[in-house]
Design a protein around this motif. Structure first.
Motif, PDB file in Angstrom:
ATOM      1  N   LYS A   8      14.413  20.880  16.207  1.00 37.24           N
ATOM      2  CA  LYS A   8      14.623  20.129  14.975  1.00 37.24           C
ATOM      3  C   LYS A   8      15.897  20.568  14.261  1.00 37.24           C
ATOM      4  O   LYS A   8      16.605  19.742  13.654  1.00 37.24           O
ATOM      5  N   ASP A   9      16.204  21.878  14.332  1.00 36.92           N
ATOM      6  CA  ASP A   9      17.438  22.386  13.719  1.00 36.92           C
ATOM      7  C   ASP A   9      18.660  21.789  14.411  1.00 36.92           C
ATOM      8  O   ASP A   9      19.651  21.435  13.757  1.00 36.92           O
ATOM      9  N   ALA A  11      18.751  18.913  16.029  1.00 42.90           N
ATOM     10  CA  ALA A  11      18.807  17.489  15.682  1.00 42.90           C
ATOM     11  C   ALA A  11      19.416  17.288  14.299  1.00 42.90           C
ATOM     12  O   ALA A  11      20.260  16.400  14.086  1.00 42.90           O
ATOM     13  N   ARG A  12      19.021  18.125  13.346  1.00 43.33           N
ATOM     14  CA  ARG A  12      19.544  18.015  11.973  1.00 43.33           C
ATOM     15  C   ARG A  12      21.046  18.296  11.962  1.00 43.33           C
ATOM     16  O   ARG A  12      21.824  17.568  11.326  1.00 43.33           O
ATOM     17  N   ALA A  13      21.476  19.348  12.682  1.00 47.08           N
ATOM     18  CA  ALA A  13      22.895  19.716  12.681  1.00 47.08           C
ATOM     19  C   ALA A  13      23.758  18.659  13.357  1.00 47.08           C
ATOM     20  O   ALA A  13      24.913  18.443  12.972  1.00 47.08           O
ATOM     21  N   GLY A  15      22.920  15.435  13.578  1.00 41.93           N
ATOM     22  CA  GLY A  15      22.714  14.121  12.971  1.00 41.93           C
ATOM     23  C   GLY A  15      22.072  13.123  13.918  1.00 41.93           C
ATOM     24  O   GLY A  15      22.393  11.931  13.885  1.00 41.93           O
ATOM     25  N   SER A  17      18.206  12.229  16.394  1.00 45.68           N
ATOM     26  CA  SER A  17      16.758  12.432  16.432  1.00 45.68           C
ATOM     27  C   SER A  17      16.402  13.560  17.392  1.00 45.68           C
ATOM     28  O   SER A  17      17.202  13.940  18.260  1.00 45.68           O
ATOM     29  N   VAL A  18      15.170  14.079  17.215  1.00 46.25           N
ATOM     30  CA  VAL A  18      14.674  15.101  18.129  1.00 46.25           C
ATOM     31  C   VAL A  18      14.623  14.560  19.558  1.00 46.25           C
ATOM     32  O   VAL A  18      14.933  15.264  20.520  1.00 46.25           O
ATOM     33  N   ALA A  42      26.291  21.452  18.751  1.00 48.14           N
ATOM     34  CA  ALA A  42      25.310  22.016  17.823  1.00 48.14           C
ATOM     35  C   ALA A  42      24.466  23.089  18.505  1.00 48.14           C
ATOM     36  O   ALA A  42      24.159  24.137  17.913  1.00 48.14           O
ATOM     37  N   TYR A  48      20.887  27.807  20.176  1.00 46.49           N
ATOM     38  CA  TYR A  48      19.545  27.332  20.541  1.00 46.49           C
ATOM     39  C   TYR A  48      19.246  27.623  22.006  1.00 46.49           C
ATOM     40  O   TYR A  48      20.074  27.405  22.883  1.00 46.49           O
TER      41      TYR A  48
END
Length: 341
Positions: A8-9, A11-13, A15, A17-18, A42, A48
């Motif tokens: 999720k981190d 995906a957020r970074a 921009g 979706s998961v 990302a 990650y």
């Protein structure tokens, strides 16, 4: 406590979706080049690392096979591990290597660990002569292949060396050199390999018209150099000392050699010596050691290939069939057994 970076981190970074991040990791060809580059950036920036345990739960298959050997201090088992690791890596798998230290109790603990981790399968050189550990592990329905042991009375695959033939090779060589009184430094009597090598030694004596009393046995609790030194000291204390010694492995033989050297006994002039395994140190010993060679790397690779074959989906017309592969040993003659008699 530091926060563990999750999908999720990423995906957020990035921009996205998961699901897009998951596609980049598992099916990158389905993601547009620009988006894929942004997600990979990302991942790199955040550090990650995907959860293998979570992936395993989703896929229902582990990418790890277990390898449990008797003694990782023995170069023979290091070579077995090398062969297994090579075959596993070519198939995209890793190997979890564990050492039972010849202890049935430690073997049981590691087999429980393999079951907890739900490994793809296990390559096992048994330490428990009763077979209880194997019976307990069989309940978990995890495939396993026996290594350096014939699968007697079971349906599992195995890869081993003909140790009866190996023992016969060693003793036949000594008898042919003129020896009529021999000792066998045997290691723990519960191990099948130790017993098979003794059976071969007695068979070679019988071929030469010699009875079992021509072979004195010196058992040891372990198969290492220290046990060999202890056996060497006992050998030196025998009232009727034999003229040749066959050892159940090279580490024992190297320990015997040390004890003889310290006592001023010449090898091979006073006493001939033969080991088993043909580890790298055999040729490099102070007196290069005659030894029965086992194809250890090949053994490990073949065992891993059998396990991979069993754990891969079988073609309907070619189901997996358990096999017992028995490799042949080879005598490598060096100075330790070459004195004229």
């Amino acid at each position: 406590m530091a926060h563990s970076v999750g999908i999720k981190d990423v995906a957020r970074a990035a921009g996205v979706s998961v699901g897009t991040v998951s596609n980049v990791i598992n099916r990158p060809d389905t993601v547009a080049t620009e988006t894929r580059a942004r997600v990979l950036s990302a991942i790199d920036r955040l550090g990650y690392v995907r959860s293998e345990s979570a992936r395993q739960l989703r896929a229902g298959r582990s990418r790890i096979m277990g390898l449990l050997v008797l003694d990782m201090g023995n170069p023979f088992f290091v070579d077995v591990a090398r062969g297994a690791e090579r075959a596993a890596r070519e198939a995209g798998l890793g190997v979890m290597v564990c050492n039972s230290a010849q202890s049935p109790g430690e073997e049981a603990e590691y087999l429980s660990l393999f079951a907890e981790q739900r490994v793809r399968g296990v390559l096992l050189t048994p330490a428990d002569a009763t077979g209880r550990n194997i019976e307990g592990f069989r309940r978990h329905n995890i495939p396993f292949v026996l290594v350096d042991r014939v699968a007697e009375g079971t349906t599992e695959c195995s890869v081993s060396v003909d140790d009866v033939a190996g023992g016969a090779l060693a003793v036949r060589h000594l008898v042919d050199a003129g020896h009529r009184s021999l000792a066998y430094v045997s290691g723990p009597p519960g191990l099948h390999q130790v017993r098979d090598r003794r059976t071969g030694a007695l068979a070679a004596l019988a071929e030469a018209g010699l009875g079992p009393d021509a072979l004195s046995e010196l058992p040891t609790e372990r198969l290492d150099v220290a046990a060999g030194r202890d056996a060497g000291a006992r050998l030196l204390g025998l009232a009727d000392r034999p003229t040749a010694v066959f050892c159940a492995n090279d580490l024992l033989a190297l320990g015997v050699l040390q004890a003889l050297y310290a006592a001023g006994v010449s090898v091979p002039d006073d006493l001939a010596l033969v080991g088993y395994d043909d580890i790298e140190f055999a040729a490099a010993a102070a007196v290069p050691l005659t030894s029965v060679r086992q194809p250890a790397v090949t053994m490990g690779a073949m065992a891993a290939e059998l396990l991979l074959e069993e754990t891969e989906p079988a073609a309907p017309d070619r189901p997996h069939a358990h096999r017992r592969v028995v490799l042949q040993p080879e005598l490598v003659v060096r100075r330790s057994s070459l004195a004229a008699r």
